[in-house]
Design a protein around this motif. Structure first.
Motif, mmCIF file in Angstrom:
data_model
loop_
_atom_site.group_PDB
_atom_site.id
_atom_site.type_symbol
_atom_site.label_atom_id
_atom_site.label_comp_id
_atom_site.label_asym_id
_atom_site.label_seq_id
_atom_site.Cartn_x
_atom_site.Cartn_y
_atom_site.Cartn_z
ATOM 1 N N VAL A 1 0.836 -1.199 0.000
ATOM 2 C CA VAL A 1 0.000 0.000 0.000
ATOM 3 C C VAL A 1 0.871 1.249 0.000
ATOM 4 O O VAL A 1 0.486 2.288 -0.526
ATOM 5 C CB VAL A 1 -0.946 0.000 1.216
ATOM 6 N N GLY A 2 2.067 1.141 0.563
ATOM 7 C CA GLY A 2 2.978 2.282 0.612
ATOM 8 C C GLY A 2 2.906 3.037 1.910
ATOM 9 O O GLY A 2 3.168 4.239 1.949
ATOM 10 N N VAL A 3 2.555 2.378 2.992
ATOM 11 C CA VAL A 3 2.493 3.029 4.306
ATOM 12 C C VAL A 3 3.509 2.450 5.280
ATOM 13 O O VAL A 3 3.460 2.748 6.468
ATOM 14 C CB VAL A 3 1.068 2.967 4.902
ATOM 15 N N ALA A 4 4.437 1.651 4.793
ATOM 16 C CA ALA A 4 5.476 1.102 5.657
ATOM 17 C C ALA A 4 6.599 2.128 5.789
ATOM 18 O O ALA A 4 6.998 2.745 4.804
ATOM 19 C CB ALA A 4 6.028 -0.195 5.063
ATOM 20 N N PRO A 5 7.117 2.356 6.995
ATOM 21 C CA PRO A 5 8.207 3.320 7.150
ATOM 22 C C PRO A 5 9.500 2.774 6.561
ATOM 23 O O PRO A 5 9.890 1.637 6.826
ATOM 24 C CB PRO A 5 8.316 3.492 8.664
ATOM 25 N N LYS B 1 3.168 13.050 18.017
ATOM 26 C CA LYS B 1 3.308 12.798 16.584
ATOM 27 C C LYS B 1 2.542 13.857 15.783
ATOM 28 O O LYS B 1 1.532 14.388 16.240
ATOM 29 C CB LYS B 1 2.762 11.416 16.208
ATOM 30 N N ALA B 2 3.014 14.135 14.591
ATOM 31 C CA ALA B 2 2.308 15.060 13.702
ATOM 32 C C ALA B 2 1.012 14.405 13.232
ATOM 33 O O ALA B 2 0.895 13.172 13.203
ATOM 34 C CB ALA B 2 3.186 15.408 12.505
ATOM 35 N N LYS B 3 0.042 15.225 12.861
ATOM 36 C CA LYS B 3 -1.263 14.685 12.493
ATOM 37 C C LYS B 3 -1.196 13.771 11.280
ATOM 38 O O LYS B 3 -1.826 12.716 11.257
ATOM 39 C CB LYS B 3 -2.256 15.824 12.262
ATOM 40 N N LYS B 4 -0.432 14.143 10.257
ATOM 41 C CA LYS B 4 -0.330 13.297 9.064
ATOM 42 C C LYS B 4 0.385 11.984 9.370
ATOM 43 O O LYS B 4 0.018 10.938 8.844
ATOM 44 C CB LYS B 4 0.389 14.024 7.930
ATOM 45 N N VAL B 5 1.380 12.042 10.228
ATOM 46 C CA VAL B 5 2.084 10.824 10.641
ATOM 47 C C VAL B 5 1.127 9.902 11.386
ATOM 48 O O VAL B 5 1.116 8.680 11.168
ATOM 49 C CB VAL B 5 3.313 11.170 11.505
ATOM 50 N N ALA B 6 0.303 10.477 12.246
ATOM 51 C CA ALA B 6 -0.665 9.683 13.006
ATOM 52 C C ALA B 6 -1.702 9.050 12.075
ATOM 53 O O ALA B 6 -2.086 7.893 12.268
ATOM 54 C CB ALA B 6 -1.345 10.552 14.053
ATOM 55 N N ILE B 7 -2.122 9.781 11.056
ATOM 56 C CA ILE B 7 -3.099 9.228 10.105
ATOM 57 C C ILE B 7 -2.491 8.073 9.325
ATOM 58 O O ILE B 7 -3.116 7.025 9.145
ATOM 59 C CB ILE B 7 -3.629 10.335 9.171
ATOM 60 N N ILE B 8 -1.259 8.236 8.861
ATOM 61 C CA ILE B 8 -0.585 7.172 8.107
ATOM 62 C C ILE B 8 -0.386 5.950 8.999
ATOM 63 O O ILE B 8 -0.543 4.804 8.557
ATOM 64 C CB ILE B 8 0.755 7.665 7.527
ATOM 65 N N THR B 9 -0.066 6.154 10.263
ATOM 66 C CA THR B 9 0.085 5.039 11.191
ATOM 67 C C THR B 9 -1.237 4.300 11.373
ATOM 68 O O THR B 9 -1.272 3.068 11.426
ATOM 69 C CB THR B 9 0.602 5.549 12.543
ATOM 70 N N CYS B 10 -2.326 5.055 11.444
ATOM 71 C CA CYS B 10 -3.654 4.430 11.550
ATOM 72 C C CYS B 10 -4.011 3.666 10.282
ATOM 73 O O CYS B 10 -4.640 2.605 10.350
ATOM 74 C CB CYS B 10 -4.709 5.487 11.851
ATOM 75 N N ILE B 11 -3.605 4.193 9.125
ATOM 76 C CA ILE B 11 -3.848 3.477 7.864
ATOM 77 C C ILE B 11 -3.099 2.151 7.876
ATOM 78 O O ILE B 11 -3.645 1.116 7.476
ATOM 79 C CB ILE B 11 -3.435 4.334 6.656
ATOM 80 N N LEU C 1 -7.489 5.051 1.027
ATOM 81 C CA LEU C 1 -7.406 4.687 2.440
ATOM 82 C C LEU C 1 -7.210 5.909 3.334
ATOM 83 O O LEU C 1 -7.687 5.929 4.465
ATOM 84 C CB LEU C 1 -6.284 3.675 2.667
ATOM 85 N N PHE C 2 -6.525 6.939 2.824
ATOM 86 C CA PHE C 2 -6.356 8.171 3.590
ATOM 87 C C PHE C 2 -7.709 8.821 3.852
ATOM 88 O O PHE C 2 -8.012 9.226 4.977
ATOM 89 C CB PHE C 2 -5.433 9.141 2.838
ATOM 90 N N MET C 3 -8.545 8.894 2.814
ATOM 91 C CA MET C 3 -9.867 9.497 2.975
ATOM 92 C C MET C 3 -10.755 8.637 3.876
ATOM 93 O O MET C 3 -11.528 9.169 4.681
ATOM 94 C CB MET C 3 -10.529 9.709 1.616
ATOM 95 N N ALA C 4 -10.626 7.320 3.758
ATOM 96 C CA ALA C 4 -11.398 6.430 4.626
ATOM 97 C C ALA C 4 -10.970 6.589 6.080
ATOM 98 O O ALA C 4 -11.809 6.559 6.991
ATOM 99 C CB ALA C 4 -11.219 4.982 4.173
ATOM 100 N N MET C 5 -9.681 6.783 6.301
ATOM 101 C CA MET C 5 -9.190 6.943 7.670
ATOM 102 C C MET C 5 -9.616 8.278 8.260
ATOM 103 O O MET C 5 -9.858 8.375 9.463
ATOM 104 C CB MET C 5 -7.664 6.802 7.712
ATOM 105 N N MET C 6 -9.734 9.308 7.438
ATOM 106 C CA MET C 6 -10.212 10.599 7.936
ATOM 107 C C MET C 6 -11.611 10.447 8.531
ATOM 108 O O MET C 6 -11.933 11.056 9.546
ATOM 109 C CB MET C 6 -10.231 11.638 6.809
ATOM 110 N N SER C 7 -12.426 9.607 7.906
ATOM 111 C CA SER C 7 -13.762 9.342 8.425
ATOM 112 C C SER C 7 -13.702 8.404 9.633
ATOM 113 O O SER C 7 -14.440 8.584 10.601
ATOM 114 C CB SER C 7 -14.633 8.729 7.330
ATOM 115 N N ALA C 8 -12.822 7.407 9.574
ATOM 116 C CA ALA C 8 -12.750 6.399 10.632
ATOM 117 C C ALA C 8 -12.274 6.989 11.958
ATOM 118 O O ALA C 8 -12.738 6.571 13.022
ATOM 119 C CB ALA C 8 -11.829 5.257 10.213
#
Length: 103
Positions: free
Chosen positions: A16-20, A71-81, A45-52
């Protein structure tokens, strides 16, 4: 992602491209970044996570915990994804449905 359920969690998050990804050599330690993977899937998945993170108690709690840790907000969202991809992969592998935790 037709491969989900047949690959490991690390492979799924990388697909998916969310691995560090590390960028280190010798004493140099750079910041970890996400790269590669399927851009269109990551965007959806980013948009789905914004809702989730607003409605799902599991992802909302995880997101709030990351923000509290600084953590920064975008980093936290990517971690949740990444967490969602791992959960989806294991659900497909085991053939189980989503069950919200009972509080």
């Amino acid at each position: 992602l037709p491969e989900l359920g047949y690959i490991s969690s690390k492979q799924a998050s990388s697909l998916v491209g969310v691995a560090p990804m590390n960028r280190e050599s010798g004493r140099y330690q750079g910041m970890r970044k996400i790269q590669g993977g399927r851009h269109q899937v990551r965007t959806v998945l980013f948009m789905a996570m914004m809702s989730a993170i607003q409605t799902n108690p599991v992802f909302k709690a995880h997101y709030q915990k990351l923000l509290a840790a600084g953590k920064a907000k975008k980093v936290a969202i990517i971690t949740c994804i990444r967490k969602m991809v791992v959960i989806l992969n294991s659900m497909l592998r085991d053939g189980v449905m989503w069950e919200a935790p009972k509080v």
